[in-house]
Scaffold this motif. Structure first.
Motif, PDB file in Angstrom:
ATOM      1  N   ASP A 117      -4.793 -32.752 -26.350  1.00 59.76           N
ATOM      2  CA  ASP A 117      -4.675 -32.492 -28.040  1.00 59.76           C
ATOM      3  C   ASP A 117      -6.150 -32.259 -28.446  1.00 59.76           C
ATOM      4  OD1 ASP A 117      -4.208 -32.772 -30.465  1.00 59.76           O
ATOM      5  OD2 ASP A 117      -4.032 -34.951 -30.516  1.00 59.76           O
ATOM      6  N   PRO A 118      -6.471 -30.924 -28.753  1.00 59.81           N
ATOM      7  CA  PRO A 118      -7.716 -30.611 -29.269  1.00 59.81           C
ATOM      8  C   PRO A 118      -8.024 -30.864 -30.519  1.00 59.81           C
ATOM      9  CG  PRO A 118      -6.499 -28.564 -28.769  1.00 59.81           C
ATOM     10  CD  PRO A 118      -5.672 -29.831 -28.342  1.00 59.81           C
ATOM     11  N   GLY A 119      -6.849 -31.443 -31.271  1.00 58.09           N
ATOM     12  CA  GLY A 119      -7.118 -31.827 -32.641  1.00 58.09           C
ATOM     13  C   GLY A 119      -6.729 -30.829 -33.658  1.00 58.09           C
ATOM     14  N   PHE A 120      -6.210 -29.418 -33.158  1.00 60.35           N
ATOM     15  CA  PHE A 120      -5.911 -28.409 -34.086  1.00 60.35           C
ATOM     16  C   PHE A 120      -4.885 -27.551 -33.373  1.00 60.35           C
ATOM     17  CE2 PHE A 120      -9.335 -27.054 -31.420  1.00 60.35           C
ATOM     18  CZ  PHE A 120      -8.897 -25.691 -31.315  1.00 60.35           C
TER      19      PHE A 120
ATOM     20  N   SER B 270     -20.612 -23.804 -37.549  1.00 60.88           N
ATOM     21  CA  SER B 270     -20.585 -23.531 -35.936  1.00 60.88           C
ATOM     22  C   SER B 270     -20.335 -24.833 -35.404  1.00 60.88           C
ATOM     23  CB  SER B 270     -22.234 -23.320 -35.687  1.00 60.88           C
ATOM     24  OG  SER B 270     -22.477 -23.090 -34.512  1.00 60.88           O
ATOM     25  N   PRO B 271     -19.247 -24.907 -34.180  1.00 60.89           N
ATOM     26  CA  PRO B 271     -19.162 -26.188 -33.644  1.00 60.89           C
ATOM     27  C   PRO B 271     -19.912 -26.246 -32.390  1.00 60.89           C
ATOM     28  CG  PRO B 271     -17.557 -24.338 -33.020  1.00 60.89           C
ATOM     29  CD  PRO B 271     -18.524 -23.629 -34.067  1.00 60.89           C
TER      30      PRO B 271
ATOM     31  N   ALA C 148     -17.842 -32.382 -28.120  1.00 63.29           N
ATOM     32  CA  ALA C 148     -16.170 -32.349 -27.665  1.00 63.29           C
ATOM     33  C   ALA C 148     -15.885 -30.743 -27.167  1.00 63.29           C
ATOM     34  CB  ALA C 148     -15.139 -32.791 -28.468  1.00 63.29           C
ATOM     35  N   GLY C 149     -16.710 -29.878 -26.762  1.00 63.95           N
ATOM     36  CA  GLY C 149     -16.912 -28.776 -26.567  1.00 63.95           C
ATOM     37  C   GLY C 149     -16.400 -27.862 -27.655  1.00 63.95           C
ATOM     38  N   SER C 150     -16.954 -27.977 -28.636  1.00 64.41           N
ATOM     39  CA  SER C 150     -16.488 -27.448 -29.977  1.00 64.41           C
ATOM     40  C   SER C 150     -15.411 -27.842 -30.621  1.00 64.41           C
ATOM     41  CB  SER C 150     -16.625 -25.809 -29.704  1.00 64.41           C
ATOM     42  OG  SER C 150     -14.983 -25.284 -29.306  1.00 64.41           O
ATOM     43  N   ALA C 151     -14.744 -28.809 -30.214  1.00 63.33           N
ATOM     44  CA  ALA C 151     -13.424 -29.233 -31.054  1.00 63.33           C
ATOM     45  C   ALA C 151     -13.660 -30.053 -32.137  1.00 63.33           C
ATOM     46  CB  ALA C 151     -12.584 -30.430 -29.917  1.00 63.33           C
ATOM     47  N   VAL C 152     -14.967 -30.686 -32.239  1.00 60.50           N
ATOM     48  CA  VAL C 152     -15.293 -31.627 -33.302  1.00 60.50           C
ATOM     49  C   VAL C 152     -15.429 -30.566 -34.724  1.00 60.50           C
ATOM     50  CG1 VAL C 152     -16.991 -32.900 -34.462  1.00 60.50           C
ATOM     51  CG2 VAL C 152     -16.297 -33.419 -32.482  1.00 60.50           C
TER      52      VAL C 152
ATOM     53  N   SER D  41     -14.755 -24.633 -18.521  1.00 59.56           N
ATOM     54  CA  SER D  41     -15.545 -23.490 -19.363  1.00 59.56           C
ATOM     55  C   SER D  41     -15.143 -22.219 -18.956  1.00 59.56           C
ATOM     56  CB  SER D  41     -17.073 -23.703 -18.865  1.00 59.56           C
ATOM     57  OG  SER D  41     -17.075 -23.203 -17.312  1.00 59.56           O
ATOM     58  N   SER D  42     -15.478 -21.295 -20.018  1.00 57.54           N
ATOM     59  CA  SER D  42     -15.064 -19.812 -19.843  1.00 57.54           C
ATOM     60  C   SER D  42     -15.472 -19.390 -18.379  1.00 57.54           C
ATOM     61  CB  SER D  42     -15.755 -19.160 -20.691  1.00 57.54           C
ATOM     62  OG  SER D  42     -17.260 -19.183 -20.972  1.00 57.54           O
ATOM     63  N   THR D  43     -16.717 -19.700 -17.794  1.00 60.00           N
ATOM     64  CA  THR D  43     -17.271 -19.105 -16.658  1.00 60.00           C
ATOM     65  C   THR D  43     -16.102 -19.919 -15.406  1.00 60.00           C
ATOM     66  OG1 THR D  43     -18.664 -21.101 -16.441  1.00 60.00           O
ATOM     67  CG2 THR D  43     -19.294 -19.070 -17.244  1.00 60.00           C
ATOM     68  N   HIS D  44     -15.743 -21.031 -15.560  1.00 60.42           N
ATOM     69  CA  HIS D  44     -14.694 -21.542 -14.715  1.00 60.42           C
ATOM     70  C   HIS D  44     -13.460 -20.835 -14.767  1.00 60.42           C
ATOM     71  CE1 HIS D  44     -12.048 -25.270 -13.234  1.00 60.42           C
ATOM     72  NE2 HIS D  44     -12.167 -24.375 -12.282  1.00 60.42           N
ATOM     73  N   LEU D  45     -13.084 -20.492 -15.897  1.00 58.81           N
ATOM     74  CA  LEU D  45     -11.398 -20.116 -16.238  1.00 58.81           C
ATOM     75  C   LEU D  45     -11.633 -18.768 -15.792  1.00 58.81           C
ATOM     76  CD1 LEU D  45     -10.361 -21.685 -19.364  1.00 58.81           C
ATOM     77  CD2 LEU D  45      -9.605 -22.468 -17.047  1.00 58.81           C
TER      78      LEU D  45
END
Length: 325
Positions: free
Chosen positions: A108-111, A39-40, A74-78, A164-168
C-alpha cells in the motif's frame, strides 16, 4: 504503514519579483494563488534541475510564485501521498520512474497512481548504463549474455537496493534475455559503484553521469544503455534492445497534479511550457548536457506511459520474487 511527514523544507521561491513580461490573470482564472512543486526526494536530487527551470519559466508567465518543496521519505511515497491528498488545485508532484515502480514493491504505497493524481506531462527521459570493470572477461554485451547463459547465477550485478529502478531493470533484463545474474543490493548506486571498482561485483547499473570519471580514464567499460535506442550522450554504446528484443527501461522525470487539479491548470502549464521545447531553451540545453531527452509531451503521453509501466513493474517484481512490503 504510517510515515511522519517532515517539516516543510522550501527549496526555492521563484517569481516573487515578476518582470514586466508577466501576464495578468483574469478574475477567477487559474492560477489564483502560489503554485507548489513537491519533490518526494531529499534536497539536491537530479529532479530539481528541471523543476527549478520549469518553475522559473511558468512563474514569470503565469504571474504567480512557484515554491519548490522537498518532502522525502519511504522511497518517494511520503511526498507523493502529500500531493495525492491536496485539494487546492495548485500543488504538483515532480517525480521519477519511482512513481511507477512503488506499487510493485509496496503493498500500500498510500496512493493510486491512476485515480489519485492527474498527469500533466513527462518532462524528460534518459538511460541507465550497464558497465563492468575494464579487465572483465566480457568485452561487450553479446559476450556478457553468452557468459551469463553459460554460467547461470555466477555473474553478479549490483543495484541501489531491492525494488529500486536499477534492481527492476536488471530483473527485466534477466527475464527478457533468458539469463540469470546474481543480484547484490546496496544502499545506493554510489555504494554499488564502489563495490564494482573494488572487484566485489561484476556489473553495475545506474545513471551514466555517476561513473563519468571512471569511464573517461578507462577504469570501466560501458556495455549497454537501457533505453530503446542509443543515448545521445553515449552514441558508441549499444542499447540492450539491439540484442534483447523489446527491452526498454527509460529513466524519466514527470509532473503530476493532485486529484483536484482542474483541466485548465494542465492546459495552462502545457501552454506556457511550450517554449521550453525549443532546442535553445535553458531547460533543453541543461537536459541535453545531462544526457537526457526533453519530452514535455503532455498528459496523454504520461497516462499511456503509466498504463504500460505500472503493470509491467508489478509483473517484473513478481517474476523476480520481490514480495511487496
Amino acid at each position: 504503514m504510517t510515515h511522519a511527514i517532515p517539516r516543510r523544507a522550501a527549496l526555492g521561491l521563484l517569481g516573487t519579483a515578476a518582470p514586466a513580461v508577466v501576464r495578468a490573470q483574469p478574475a477567477g482564472g487559474w492560477p489564483s494563488r502560489p503554485i507548489r512543486f513537491i519533490s518526494p526526494f531529499a534536497p539536491g536530487g537530479p529532479q530539481e534541475v528541471p523543476a527549478r527551470l520549469i518553475a522559473e519559466h511558468v512563474s514569470q508567465r503565469l504571474g504567480q510564485p512557484v515554491v519548490i518543496e522537498s518532502r522525502p521519505g519511504a522511497g518517494s511515497a511520503v511526498g507523493t501521498q502529500f500531493v495525492a491528498r491536496e485539494a487546492d488545485g495548485h500543488t504538483f508532484l515532480v517525480t521519477t520512474t519511482s512513481f511507477a515502480t512503488l506499487p510493485a514493491i509496496m503493498k500500500d504505497p498510500g496512493f493510486d497512481p491512476f485515480a489519485d493524481l492527474v498527469p500533466v506531462t513527462l518532462i524528460s527521459e534518459s538511460s541507465l548504463l550497464l558497465a563492468c570493470r575494464a579487465e572483465a572477461p566480457f568485452a561487450d554485451l553479446a559476450a556478457l549474455l553468452a557468459a551469463a547463459r553459460a554460467r547461470p547465477g555466477r555473474i553478479s550485478v549490483g543495484s541501489a537496493g531491492i525494488g529500486s529502478s536499477t534492481h527492476l531493470s536488471m530483473a527485466l533484463l534477466m527475464h527478457r534475455a533468458g539469463i540469470e545474474l546474481l543480484h547484490v543490493p546496496y544502499r545506493g548506486v554510489t555504494q554499488s559503484l564502489t563495490a564494482l571498482l573494488a572487484g566485489d561485483i561484476d556489473l553495475w547499473t545506474g545513471d551514466p553521469s555517476i561513473p563519468s570519471a571512471q569511464l573517461a580514464d578507462g577504469k570501466l567499460r560501458p556495455l549497454a544503455v537501457t533505453t530503446a535506442a542509443r543515448s545521445p550522450a553515449l552514441p558508441a554504446v549499444p542499447a540492450i534492445a539491439e540484442l534483447v528484443q523489446g527491452f526498454a527501461v527509460p529513466f524519466w522525470f514527470a509532473l503530476l497534479g493532485g486529484r483536484a487539479t482542474p483541466p485548465e491548470a494542465v492546459a495552462a502549464l502545457m501552454r506556457e511550457m511550450a517554449a521550453l521545447r525549443a532546442p535553445e531553451s535553458a531547460l533543453a540545453r541543461r537536459m541535453a548536457g545531462l544526457g537526457a531527452t526533453l519530452l514535455l509531451t503532455g498528459p496523454e503521453a504520461l497516462a499511456a506511459r503509466l498504463r504500460q509501466e505500472v503493470p509491467q513493474w508489478k509483473q517484473v517484481a513478481a517474476t523476480a520474487g520481490i514480495t511487496p512490503e
